[in-house]
Design a protein around this motif. Structure first.
Motif, PDB file in Angstrom:
ATOM      1  N   MET A   1      40.287  48.895  40.533  1.00  0.00           N
ATOM      2  CA  MET A   1      39.470  49.908  39.911  1.00  0.00           C
ATOM      3  C   MET A   1      38.043  49.384  39.876  1.00  0.00           C
ATOM      4  N   GLU A   2      37.098  50.240  40.200  1.00  0.00           N
ATOM      5  CA  GLU A   2      35.699  49.833  40.214  1.00  0.00           C
ATOM      6  C   GLU A   2      34.915  50.626  39.182  1.00  0.00           C
ATOM      7  N   SER A   3      34.015  49.951  38.495  1.00  0.00           N
ATOM      8  CA  SER A   3      33.161  50.606  37.509  1.00  0.00           C
ATOM      9  C   SER A   3      31.799  49.924  37.504  1.00  0.00           C
ATOM     10  N   ARG A   4      30.844  50.565  36.864  1.00  0.00           N
ATOM     11  CA  ARG A   4      29.502  49.997  36.733  1.00  0.00           C
ATOM     12  C   ARG A   4      29.234  49.737  35.264  1.00  0.00           C
ATOM     13  N   TYR A   5      28.554  48.637  35.004  1.00  0.00           N
ATOM     14  CA  TYR A   5      28.116  48.318  33.650  1.00  0.00           C
ATOM     15  C   TYR A   5      26.758  47.661  33.772  1.00  0.00           C
ATOM     16  N   ARG A   6      25.790  48.234  33.086  1.00  0.00           N
ATOM     17  CA  ARG A   6      24.400  47.805  33.208  1.00  0.00           C
ATOM     18  C   ARG A   6      24.043  47.820  34.689  1.00  0.00           C
ATOM     19  N   SER A   7      23.566  46.733  35.232  1.00  0.00           N
ATOM     20  CA  SER A   7      23.167  46.712  36.635  1.00  0.00           C
ATOM     21  C   SER A   7      24.236  46.074  37.532  1.00  0.00           C
ATOM     22  N   CYS A   8      25.424  45.847  36.988  1.00  0.00           N
ATOM     23  CA  CYS A   8      26.490  45.160  37.722  1.00  0.00           C
ATOM     24  C   CYS A   8      27.601  46.126  38.125  1.00  0.00           C
ATOM     25  N   THR A   9      28.314  45.754  39.169  1.00  0.00           N
ATOM     26  CA  THR A   9      29.527  46.462  39.566  1.00  0.00           C
ATOM     27  C   THR A   9      30.705  45.569  39.217  1.00  0.00           C
ATOM     28  N   ILE A  10      31.724  46.156  38.589  1.00  0.00           N
ATOM     29  CA  ILE A  10      32.913  45.408  38.182  1.00  0.00           C
ATOM     30  C   ILE A  10      34.110  45.955  38.953  1.00  0.00           C
ATOM     31  N   HIS A  11      34.837  45.068  39.608  1.00  0.00           N
ATOM     32  CA  HIS A  11      36.078  45.448  40.277  1.00  0.00           C
ATOM     33  C   HIS A  11      37.215  44.772  39.515  1.00  0.00           C
ATOM     34  N   THR A  12      38.150  45.566  39.018  1.00  0.00           N
ATOM     35  CA  THR A  12      39.283  45.024  38.268  1.00  0.00           C
ATOM     36  C   THR A  12      40.591  45.360  38.971  1.00  0.00           C
ATOM     37  N   SER A  13      41.557  44.465  38.799  1.00  0.00           N
ATOM     38  CA  SER A  13      42.875  44.683  39.383  1.00  0.00           C
ATOM     39  C   SER A  13      43.882  43.836  38.610  1.00  0.00           C
ATOM     40  N   ALA A  14      45.134  44.028  38.957  1.00  0.00           N
ATOM     41  CA  ALA A  14      46.204  43.221  38.371  1.00  0.00           C
ATOM     42  C   ALA A  14      47.037  42.649  39.511  1.00  0.00           C
ATOM     43  N   GLY A  19      55.790  35.434  38.310  1.00  0.00           N
ATOM     44  CA  GLY A  19      56.522  36.395  37.509  1.00  0.00           C
ATOM     45  C   GLY A  19      55.750  36.991  36.343  1.00  0.00           C
ATOM     46  N   SER A  20      54.490  36.633  36.188  1.00  0.00           N
ATOM     47  CA  SER A  20      53.673  37.158  35.093  1.00  0.00           C
ATOM     48  C   SER A  20      52.538  38.018  35.639  1.00  0.00           C
ATOM     49  N   ILE A  21      52.146  39.009  34.867  1.00  0.00           N
ATOM     50  CA  ILE A  21      51.044  39.882  35.243  1.00  0.00           C
ATOM     51  C   ILE A  21      49.728  39.182  34.916  1.00  0.00           C
ATOM     52  N   VAL A  22      48.799  39.215  35.860  1.00  0.00           N
ATOM     53  CA  VAL A  22      47.494  38.579  35.702  1.00  0.00           C
ATOM     54  C   VAL A  22      46.415  39.651  35.844  1.00  0.00           C
ATOM     55  N   GLY A  23      45.447  39.647  34.937  1.00  0.00           N
ATOM     56  CA  GLY A  23      44.297  40.543  35.047  1.00  0.00           C
ATOM     57  C   GLY A  23      43.192  39.847  35.822  1.00  0.00           C
ATOM     58  N   ASN A  24      42.582  40.559  36.764  1.00  0.00           N
ATOM     59  CA  ASN A  24      41.529  39.996  37.608  1.00  0.00           C
ATOM     60  C   ASN A  24      40.269  40.841  37.500  1.00  0.00           C
ATOM     61  N   ALA A  25      39.126  40.180  37.485  1.00  0.00           N
ATOM     62  CA  ALA A  25      37.842  40.885  37.495  1.00  0.00           C
ATOM     63  C   ALA A  25      36.895  40.151  38.430  1.00  0.00           C
ATOM     64  N   ARG A  26      36.179  40.912  39.217  1.00  0.00           N
ATOM     65  CA  ARG A  26      35.095  40.361  40.036  1.00  0.00           C
ATOM     66  C   ARG A  26      33.844  41.140  39.678  1.00  0.00           C
ATOM     67  N   ILE A  27      32.816  40.415  39.274  1.00  0.00           N
ATOM     68  CA  ILE A  27      31.543  41.016  38.870  1.00  0.00           C
ATOM     69  C   ILE A  27      30.547  40.789  40.004  1.00  0.00           C
ATOM     70  N   TYR A  28      29.991  41.873  40.509  1.00  0.00           N
ATOM     71  CA  TYR A  28      28.949  41.788  41.529  1.00  0.00           C
ATOM     72  C   TYR A  28      27.605  41.934  40.828  1.00  0.00           C
ATOM     73  N   LEU A  29      26.793  40.895  40.919  1.00  0.00           N
ATOM     74  CA  LEU A  29      25.499  40.877  40.264  1.00  0.00           C
ATOM     75  C   LEU A  29      24.455  41.563  41.146  1.00  0.00           C
ATOM     76  N   PRO A  30      23.453  42.180  40.538  1.00  0.00           N
ATOM     77  CA  PRO A  30      22.435  42.860  41.344  1.00  0.00           C
ATOM     78  C   PRO A  30      21.570  41.843  42.092  1.00  0.00           C
ATOM     79  N   THR A  31      21.110  42.251  43.262  1.00  0.00           N
ATOM     80  CA  THR A  31      20.213  41.391  44.028  1.00  0.00           C
ATOM     81  C   THR A  31      18.776  41.650  43.594  1.00  0.00           C
ATOM     82  N   VAL A  32      17.944  40.632  43.712  1.00  0.00           N
ATOM     83  CA  VAL A  32      16.543  40.755  43.347  1.00  0.00           C
ATOM     84  C   VAL A  32      15.777  41.466  44.457  1.00  0.00           C
TER      85      VAL A  32
END
Length: 75
Positions: A1-14, A19-32
Motif C-alpha cells: 500500500m502506498e501513501s503520502r505524508y508530508r513530502s515523503c512517500t510511504i510504501h507499506t506491506s506485510a 511463521g510470523s507476520i512482519v510489518g514493512n515500511a519503506r519511506i522515500y524521501l524527497p530529492t532536493v
C-alpha cells in the motif's frame, strides 16, 4: 500500500518470516534537486500481529513517527 505524508512517500506491506507476520515500511524521501538519487529508509516490525492489516497499519504509524522525528531534527 502506498501513501503520502508530508513530502515523503510511504510504501507499506506485510510479509511472513519464520511463521510470523512482519510489518514493512519503506519511506522515500524527497530529492532536493531534479536528477538526484532518491533516498529511502526501510523499517521492519516483528511483533505479534493478528493479521496483515494490523501489520500494515502499524508499519504506516511507525513510518509517520520516523518522518516526524527526522523532519524535526532537520529544522
Amino acid at each position: 500500500m502506498e501513501s503520502r505524508y508530508r513530502s515523503c512517500t510511504i510504501h507499506t506491506s506485510a510479509s511472513i518470516e519464520n511463521g510470523s507476520i512482519v510489518g514493512n515500511a519503506r519511506i522515500y524521501l524527497p530529492t532536493v534537486n531534479d536528477g538526484d538519487e532518491v533516498e529511502s529508509h526501510d523499517m521492519e516490525f516483528h511483533l505479534s500481529f493478528v493479521d496483515e492489516n494490523e501489520a500494515i497499519a502499524f508499519a504506516k504509524e511507525g513510518a509517520i513517527a520516523w518522518i516526524d522525528e527526522h523532519e524535526a531534527l532537520s529544522l
